[in-house]
Design a protein around this motif. Sequence first.
Motif, mmCIF file in Angstrom:
data_model
loop_
_atom_site.group_PDB
_atom_site.id
_atom_site.type_symbol
_atom_site.label_atom_id
_atom_site.label_comp_id
_atom_site.label_asym_id
_atom_site.label_seq_id
_atom_site.Cartn_x
_atom_site.Cartn_y
_atom_site.Cartn_z
ATOM 1 N N GLN A 100 -12.694 -4.328 0.992
ATOM 2 C CA GLN A 100 -12.237 -5.258 -0.045
ATOM 3 C C GLN A 100 -11.186 -6.219 0.496
ATOM 4 N N GLN A 101 -10.296 -5.728 1.327
ATOM 5 C CA GLN A 101 -9.274 -6.607 1.905
ATOM 6 C C GLN A 101 -9.906 -7.663 2.811
ATOM 7 N N VAL B 97 -17.967 -1.704 1.383
ATOM 8 C CA VAL B 97 -17.746 -1.702 -0.067
ATOM 9 C C VAL B 97 -18.946 -1.096 -0.786
ATOM 10 N N ARG C 150 -10.495 5.287 3.471
ATOM 11 C CA ARG C 150 -10.084 3.964 3.001
ATOM 12 C C ARG C 150 -11.072 2.862 3.405
ATOM 13 N N GLN D 132 -13.586 1.603 1.796
ATOM 14 C CA GLN D 132 -13.784 0.647 0.717
ATOM 15 C C GLN D 132 -12.586 -0.295 0.599
ATOM 16 N N GLU D 133 -11.377 0.270 0.689
ATOM 17 C CA GLU D 133 -10.165 -0.553 0.615
ATOM 18 C C GLU D 133 -10.138 -1.589 1.739
ATOM 19 N N PHE D 134 -10.458 -1.154 2.948
ATOM 20 C CA PHE D 134 -10.474 -2.087 4.078
ATOM 21 C C PHE D 134 -11.529 -3.178 3.878
ATOM 22 N N ARG E 17 2.355 2.087 -3.341
ATOM 23 C CA ARG E 17 1.346 2.615 -4.266
ATOM 24 C C ARG E 17 0.908 4.015 -3.884
ATOM 25 N N ARG E 18 0.926 4.334 -2.597
ATOM 26 C CA ARG E 18 0.384 5.600 -2.111
ATOM 27 C C ARG E 18 1.464 6.542 -1.584
ATOM 28 N N ASN F 150 0.819 -1.209 0.000
ATOM 29 C CA ASN F 150 0.000 0.000 0.000
ATOM 30 C C ASN F 150 0.858 1.266 0.000
#
Length: 445
Positions: free
Chosen positions: A352-353, A441, A346, A348-350, A269-270, A266
């Motif tokens: 999805q993980q 999500v 974050r 949505q990211e959390f 990427r960030r 992460n």
Amino acid sequence: MFTLALRSIRLRPGRFAATLLSAFLGAAIIMTFNSMHDTAGGAGVDSVSSESLSTAASVVGGYGSLLVFFAVASTLTVNVRQRSSEIALLRSTGATPAQIKRMVVGEAAAVGLVGALLAIGPAMLAGRALLGMFQDSGQVAKSVQYSFGPIALSSGISIALIASVGAAFLAVRRATRAAAGVRKTPGRGRKFAGYGALVAGGGAVLTTFAMDSTDPMAMAPAAYGSILLAVGFAVFSPMLLQGLLGVLERPLAALGGASGYLAVLNMRRRAGELAGILMPLILFIGMATATLYMQAVESDAIKASGLTKSVDDKNLETLNLVVVGIIVVFSCIMLINSLYAATSYRSQEFGQQRLAGATPGQVLGMVGCEGLVLTLTGVFFGSISGLAGIIAFTSVRTDSVLPDQGLGIWLAIVAIAAAATLGTSLGTARRVLRTPAVGAVALAA
């Protein structure tokens, strides 16, 4: 577009709360100290009191202006980045980049103006308290009357507006390019500013060695050199983070397991987004370390000589302590605002993980690893910038190279930085993780 900007503020006030808080506190600090200029120009003020007041206003006003811009820029950058989907939608419905810029800049100008106007009352009260502190320490005569005039008012409003508009313009320009699919490497202007700050900082630190040990201005070039070095490191923070990740990648993956592996992926990427968090970290650690240690060295040197502190010495000590206080407050605000906004975004990211198999504990561990890497990066480069000025000043002012105060001050500074970074990121992530993964999500989508 300005009408659309006002509607956006009215319908989503929470989005602009962080920017409003930064503008409010920044304008309050600037007005508080620039009111000393108005007070110094009042009738019947003696020359010693006038010089003390003007010096405080000039020095802290300069620091304050720089910190206000960084604070507002940090919060606005996070705000605009989170609106990437909204900006892409506006582009797809026919809005031009110029129209989007006018909308976002108009929002920032309105928020900055409101923040500055709200700061007038608190700034007047704080200015009276500051004048009383100068009078109690004997730096200003008791007969001097407080004045809040046009210098304080115009400087606070103008700097808050300039910082808000300038930061919003830079942030939305990057966002509109990203929405259009344009990928641009860091500009030459940013690199030139970063290298210029590093070169100027190194030159200022070296200038200290050309000064006499008893010169009351010997601390100035060392302090400004440390500040410029910290600014230079902050400008290059994305690249510095990438370099440190290359060193810490294997230890993090080995010690942190799945959380460490996710954190490295992460952060690679960030890295550009995390620069908004590294900037206040590096500035806080570098500026606070240099200022506190150099003031401690100066105070011990005066005590060892058997002399009493003059009015100039008291002025310098008061300014240093006040500047450090401003740095602590602003840096904590910048860190908390940026980390809270970035982490809460974050969800949505959390989600999805977690749907992919990660447990809430592993996600929370990932956020903790990210906070740890950010703290280590900020501490390392902030300490380098502060140490450069400390070594130069200590060598000139005393017979040793390093100060005799030990690591206590530095450890306290690092503890504050770590608490602000890890506490905010972990606390926000824990709150976000309370939402079920499917719901997070779906809500973000």
